[in-house]
Structure formats: structure tokens, C-alpha cells
Write a protein that holds these residues in place. Structure first.
Motif, mmCIF file in Angstrom:
data_model
loop_
_atom_site.group_PDB
_atom_site.id
_atom_site.type_symbol
_atom_site.label_atom_id
_atom_site.label_comp_id
_atom_site.label_asym_id
_atom_site.label_seq_id
_atom_site.Cartn_x
_atom_site.Cartn_y
_atom_site.Cartn_z
ATOM 1 N N GLU A 122 35.404 33.921 38.419
ATOM 2 C CA GLU A 122 34.401 33.328 37.540
ATOM 3 C C GLU A 122 33.522 34.372 36.867
ATOM 4 O OE1 GLU A 122 31.900 30.793 39.801
ATOM 5 O OE2 GLU A 122 31.214 32.358 41.183
ATOM 6 N N LYS A 123 33.408 35.577 37.450
ATOM 7 C CA LYS A 123 32.593 36.632 36.857
ATOM 8 C C LYS A 123 33.410 37.597 35.992
ATOM 9 C CE LYS A 123 29.030 36.797 40.468
ATOM 10 N NZ LYS A 123 28.324 37.687 41.428
ATOM 11 N N GLN A 124 34.694 37.333 35.872
ATOM 12 C CA GLN A 124 35.579 38.261 35.176
ATOM 13 C C GLN A 124 35.250 38.364 33.688
ATOM 14 O OE1 GLN A 124 39.452 37.874 36.559
ATOM 15 N NE2 GLN A 124 40.418 39.245 35.098
ATOM 16 N N PRO A 125 35.257 39.564 33.112
ATOM 17 C CA PRO A 125 35.032 39.706 31.671
ATOM 18 C C PRO A 125 36.240 39.228 30.873
ATOM 19 C CG PRO A 125 35.514 41.837 32.644
ATOM 20 C CD PRO A 125 35.388 40.875 33.788
ATOM 21 N N TRP A 126 35.993 38.596 29.723
ATOM 22 C CA TRP A 126 37.028 38.148 28.805
ATOM 23 C C TRP A 126 36.807 38.827 27.464
ATOM 24 C CZ3 TRP A 126 40.495 33.644 29.250
ATOM 25 C CH2 TRP A 126 40.584 33.164 30.565
ATOM 26 N N VAL A 127 37.882 38.978 26.693
ATOM 27 C CA VAL A 127 37.778 39.690 25.428
ATOM 28 C C VAL A 127 38.451 38.900 24.301
ATOM 29 C CG1 VAL A 127 39.903 41.012 25.836
ATOM 30 C CG2 VAL A 127 38.194 41.892 24.238
#
Length: 449
Positions: free
Chosen positions: A344-349
Motif C-alpha cells: 500500500e505504500k509502494q510508489p507508482w509512476v
């Protein structure tokens, strides 16, 4: 100890050039991640791993491109994402010996004798040339292929873009030979490794049928190519931060080097390249038409970042507590043990503009089946994917911090590593399978979009 930094608002990724008119995998630049040089020193040490003095001699390792350190369902037995070649307790290498022409009794005996290695070249129904091979006490032989029979040391299956399980790879018709190639390593320093097309089967034979490309050399010996071929590319300037891609060549059954055929399985061979050899170098790529292997020497691996070092970098990034520029929630890369599970804390690009965010549900474009998103920072529309840390240390050409990512998969590693892999050209004339040039699972999305 290290200067902290945050992913600033408008955190950007920019596409880099493709270079030299070759198709290549583009990369995306992540700005504003700064690390002290001491961090690079931490993860780069010639003697980073302590080995017992009596440890077996290690020739090198073969690493399958397209996986992030392990197969989707885990490494099992001889089917794994990487294979280490160690000096055998007893030499098992072979070298060419007697040549038998036509179907003579000696030729028939060589083919039927399971204790005698041989290569059979079928010229016609009435003529077959059989080359006997004898034991070579100075070399070790390792065989790679799709077959699970005992002569194969390293079982390789097709790398399917986007595959998440072994069943995905088994559902397609394989283009990898059952006995694809063999590597011969000298048992004495400098432990030179050479590659040859085709491997010996359970009867210790290699058969080249009537339709296979084969010919008689100028010195009267026989040579040939396998159906889909074994292609090799040696990097220029070694496998270092200064590496540049080399030229793809085809290796014959006897280890000679040729330019590529017009198509992958054409019967007409390419032109012989006399000033090049089949000797593997640190960073050599081996394409088996369905899977691509990276050869790393023992010396090269000693200069490569370890998984522990990559984990230290991950923790340093997370310690900086980067924030989403819109939601202001803290972003963090998940543990390497959870490298396939989105956190849930993962960065997305956003791949088209490069802005990095936390995951959110807004911006879906229904007219594009919901596959594209609109970036809230610049309103550009494109794929929206999570960022992953590249866990296969053997692919790194330097010890730099993970500041760059591949498109379209979103795997993150050092700038010079992405710069090198993004320039790797695809061998022409291949089948629908493309070389997987990512640090993790190959993505099915068009890499040139």
C-alpha cells in the motif's frame, strides 16, 4: 551518516535515447534521489564475500534474463533463474577425435556406443559423417537446454512476457532446443569458458539431420548450426560502468563464429568471422531463441553488488520518507522478500511523464479500457505502474544507487545499469520471442510506446 532526500513534487522521469538506429528498451530517469558516495562504497567491495580457502573453483554463473532473482514459482532442482558452474571432482570434457564417413561399421558403432560421444552429420540418406569425441582430462563440460534428461545441467524454459507462474511458460510452444548448447571450461587457470551450439543427448550423441545447416570446412572437418541457432553477444569494454553493447554472432556446433543468418532458422549460414572466438567474457549474452542468459565470471561477480547491499540501498531510500506530491502519504519500497506483492505504500509512476505518486484510483480513462491514467501533475495520459527494486545483483554494471527505472515494467536500478541495458539491440530474425532486457519479469507492453 547519509544526507536524506525526498521525492519532490513533480518528481520526474525522462526518456533516454535509443542510440545507433537499433531498437532498444527505453529507460526513465528518476530525479532528486541523492546519495552520499560512501553508500556506493558500502555496496561495492572486491572482497565483499568471504569464501573458505578450500572452496571449489567457480568458473562463473549463468543468469536468465527476465526474472528478478528467482523463477515465478521458485527455483527447483536444475530449473532455476541462475546456475553456478564449479570445477567438477572429475573432468568430463570431450574433444573431437576420429572422423567416419558414410555408414561404415565404425560409424555405426560410434553412434550405438553409449560410452562414446559423437556428432552425426546426415548429408543424405546414403551418406552420414560421424565424428567421434574422446575424453578430455583438461576440461569440464556443462550442458544447457529445455530437456529434463540427466545430461542437461541447467534446464531452461521459455521466458514469456508477463508470466507469473511456470504454467504460463508451459502453455506456449517452446522454441528452445532440448539440448541447446554446451559450455566447455578449462580446469586450469585462467579457467577459460567456451560455448558450442548443441548438446549431447542421453546416448551421448548429437544428430544434425538433412534439413540442418551443415558443411565441410576447408581442412576437411564437418561443422553445422542448430535449427534456431545459439547467438552470443560480447560487451565492449567488459562488463563495467563503461560497457557498450557488442555485435550479435552465431556459434556453430564446433564453436566457430558467424554473422547472423537472414532468418533465425535459415539453412544458409552467415559469413564466418575469423577474428572472433567462442570464448565467453564477463557479461556475454547467450540467446537460445526463447530465453537469454547472462554469463558472469567469478572475478566479475566479486565486483558486483550483493543482495545485502541492494537491501541497504532500499532501507536508505525508505529512511528518507519520500511523500506522494498529491496525497502527501509516505512512500516506501517493499521488502525484497515481497518483491511480487504490491504494498500500500509502494510508489507508482506515470510512464509517459515520469511523475511518481502513491497509488490512487482517480484519473482512469474509460475510453481506453481503464488501462491508462491521467497524471494529476501534468494531465498527460499513459500507463500507471508500480516501481520495483531490481533484486538481481548480477545485472548491475556498477554500484550506483537505484535512481533509474525501466519502461514499461517499472523496475528500478542504477543509472549506468539502465543506460547499458537500454542500448542492447535485439537479434534480427528471431521468432516472436524477444529478449527480456528487464531486471525482472518481462512486460508485454510495447517497450517503444
Amino acid at each position: 551518516m547519509y544526507r536524506k532526500s525526498k521525492w519532490k513534487r513533480g518528481y520526474n522521469l525522462e526518456g533516454l535515447g535509443h542510440g545507433n538506429n537499433e531498437k532498444s528498451v527505453p529507460q526513465l530517469l528518476i530525479r532528486d534521489l541523492k546519495f552520499e558516495k560512501s553508500l556506493a562504497k558500502l555496496m561495492f567491495s572486491p572482497d565483499q564475500e568471504n569464501h573458505p580457502s578450500k572452496a571449489p573453483v567457480k568458473y562463473g554463473e549463468l543468469i536468465v534474463l527476465g526474472y528478478n532473482g528467482s523463477l515465478p514459482n521458485g527455483d527447483r532442482g536444475r530449473r532455476k533463474s541462475r546456475f553456478a558452474l564449479f570445477k567438477r571432482p572429475k573432468a568430463n570434457g570431450v574433444k573431437p577425435s576420429t572422423v567416419h564417413i558414410a555408414c561404415t561399421p565404425q560409424a555405426a558403432k560410434a553412434i550405438s556406443n553409449k560410452d562414446q560421444h559423437s556428432i552425426s552429420y546426415t548429408l543424405s540418406r546414403a551418406q552420414t559423417v560421424v565424428v567421434e569425441y574422446t575424453h578430455d582430462s583438461n576440461t569440464d563440460m556443462f550442458q544447457i537446454g529445455r530437456s529434463t534428461e540427466s545430461p542437461i545441467d541447467f534446464v531452461v524454459t521459455d521466458t514469456v512476457p508477463g508470466s507469473q507462474s511456470n504454467s504460463d511458460t508451459q502453455s506456449v510452444q517452446s522454441t528452445i532446443s532440448r539440448f541447446a548448447c554446451r559450455i566447455i571450461c578449462e580446469r586450469n587457470p585462467p579457467f577459460t569458458a567456451r560455448i558450442y551450439a548443441a548438446g549431447f543427448d542421453s546416448s551421448k550423441n548429437i544428430f544434425l539431420g538433412e534439413k540442418a545447416a551443415k558443411w565441410k570446412t576447408s581442412d576437411g572437418q564437418m561443422d553445422g548450426l542448430t535449427t534456431n541457432g545459439v547467438l552470443v553477444m560480447h560487451p565492449r569494454n567488459g562488463f563495467t560502468e563503461d560497457s557498450k553493447p557488442g555485435v550479435w554472432r552465431e556459434i556453430s556446433v564446433c564453436g566457430n563464429v558467424f554473422s547472423l543468418r537472414e532468418t533465425r532458422s535459415a539453412q544458409q549460414r552467415g559469413k564466418m568471422v575469423e577474428n572472433e572466438t567462442n570464448q565467453l567474457q564477463d557479461g556475454s549474452l547467450i540467446d537460445l531463441c526463447g530465453a537469454t542468459l547472462l554469463w558472469r565470471t567469478a572475478e566479475g561477480l566479486a565486483r558486483t553488488p550483493t543482495v545485502k547491499h541492494l537491501e541497504a540501498l532500499r532501507q536508505e531510500i525508505n529512511a528518507a520518507r519520500p511523500q506522494c506530491p498529491v496525497g502527501f502519504n509516505t512512500l516506501a519500497f517493499p521488502s525484497m522478500k515481497r518483491k511480487d506483492v504490491v504494498d500500500e505504500k509502494q510508489p507508482w509512476v506515470y510512464l509517459n511523464c515520469g511523475h511518481v505518486h502513491g497509488y490512487h484510483n482517480w484519473g482512469n480513462k474509460e475510453e481506453r479500457d481503464g488501462k491508462d491514467r491521467e497524471c494529476p501533475m501534468c494531465r498527460s495520459v499513459g500507463p500507471y505502474v508500480p516501481l520495483w527494486l531490481g533484486c538481481e545483483a548480477g545485472f548491475y554494471v556498477d554500484a550506483g544507487p537505484p535512481t533509474h527505472a525501466f519502461s514499461p515494467c517499472g523496475h528500478v536500478c542504477s543509472e549506468k545499469t539502465t543506460a547499458y541495458w537500454s542500448q542492447i539491440p535485439l537479434p534480427h530474425g528471431a521468432t516472436s520471442q524477444k529478449i527480456s532486457l528487464h531486471l525482472s519479469h518481462a512486460c508485454e507492453t510495447d517497450p517503444w510506446a
